[in-house]
Design an enzyme around this catalytic site. Sequence first.
Site, PDB file in Angstrom:
ATOM      1  N   PRO A  92      -0.603  -9.526  -1.973  1.00 53.26           N
ATOM      2  CA  PRO A  92      -1.012  -8.653  -3.083  1.00 53.26           C
ATOM      3  C   PRO A  92      -1.897  -9.398  -4.085  1.00 53.26           C
ATOM      4  CG  PRO A  92       1.402  -8.754  -2.900  1.00 53.26           C
ATOM      5  CD  PRO A  92       0.846  -9.763  -1.959  1.00 53.26           C
ATOM      6  N   GLU A 119       9.191 -12.498  -0.091  1.00 55.86           N
ATOM      7  CA  GLU A 119       8.310 -12.611  -1.264  1.00 55.86           C
ATOM      8  C   GLU A 119       7.081 -13.466  -0.953  1.00 55.86           C
ATOM      9  OE1 GLU A 119      10.409 -10.109  -3.375  1.00 55.86           O
ATOM     10  OE2 GLU A 119       8.853 -11.232  -4.412  1.00 55.86           O
ATOM     11  N   ARG A 161     -14.573  -2.994  14.524  1.00 53.74           N
ATOM     12  CA  ARG A 161     -15.607  -1.958  14.675  1.00 53.74           C
ATOM     13  C   ARG A 161     -17.005  -2.499  14.345  1.00 53.74           C
ATOM     14  NH1 ARG A 161     -17.187   0.721  10.108  1.00 53.74           N
ATOM     15  NH2 ARG A 161     -17.588   2.709  11.157  1.00 53.74           N
ATOM     16  N   ASP A 176     -22.307   3.509   7.216  1.00 55.40           N
ATOM     17  CA  ASP A 176     -21.024   3.392   6.510  1.00 55.40           C
ATOM     18  C   ASP A 176     -21.244   3.450   5.000  1.00 55.40           C
ATOM     19  OD1 ASP A 176     -19.481   3.178   8.709  1.00 55.40           O
ATOM     20  OD2 ASP A 176     -19.179   1.011   8.597  1.00 55.40           O
TER      21      ASP A 176
END
Length: 250
Positions: A92, A119, A161, A176
């Site tokens: 994160p 964690e 991709r 894109d």
Amino acid sequence: MRLDVVTIFPEYLEPLNVSLVGKARARGQLDVHVHDLRDWTYDRHNTVDDTPYGGGPGMVMKTEPWGDALDQTLADGYEAGAHGPVLVVPTPSGRPFTQELAVELSERPWLIFTPARYEGIDRRVMDEYATRVPVYEVSIGDYVLAGGEAAVLVVTEAVARLLPGVLGNAESHRDDSFAPGAMANLLEGPVYTKPPEWRGRAIPEVLLSGHHGKIARWRRDEAFRRTVANRPDLIERCDPAAFDKKDREI
Ligand SMILES: Nc1cc(-c2ccc3ccn(Cc4ccc(CN5CCCCC5)cc4)c3c2)n[nH]1
């Protein structure tokens, strides 16, 4: 490209056997190896975690299993002829994973993913490997998952991709949202297909006109509208030259 994934949930990576990534593996464009971190534990309970120094919530993943697993993964890859490994560490607290970073990673010959749980991993592991290989700590969004495996699926699909020959011509990533060019930094506009009418809803006339210039302008304007509505922060990144005022029908 070679991909290695070290995880305590190898089954979480089953989706790498299907669809776009699965086909790329079958064609030999991707060489994927998933490893169970617990293969490098030697106690009765296959322990991979312990309490955090300094106290605090949850558990932290231990150094030794990760060190043994990454040493073996690197050795096996080099033995198989791979080179230029980089570690990709979902977290994160990492740098945002963007299309730009997807492009950068797609140009590397070997990615080693280290999705953690609990964690996170004892900091000394990445400090150690950062002396040997580039370490990319990446966040796939401003929300907290329970572990990194979902992020590995996201990063792998976005990178795969972009590999030459993986997307058929019909599915080019050229347009894109975040690819360079007139549509750069714009969100995708609306798309339509047959039938021409559905529950009283018709197709925008311009798309049936066969006038490619008008269609391209309409698509750009719709992308602009959608971007203004959902991602105004992207507008400032757009190239004003791509929006000749007289052309835009807003
Ligand atoms: N984009 C994104 C990626 C992830 C991700 C990726 C990998 C792992 C591995 C474990 N988790 C769970 C988790 C939970 C809470 C924290 C914060 N905690 C605060 C107190 C001190 C210790 C750290 C960190 C990790 C992960 C979560 N979530 N979202």
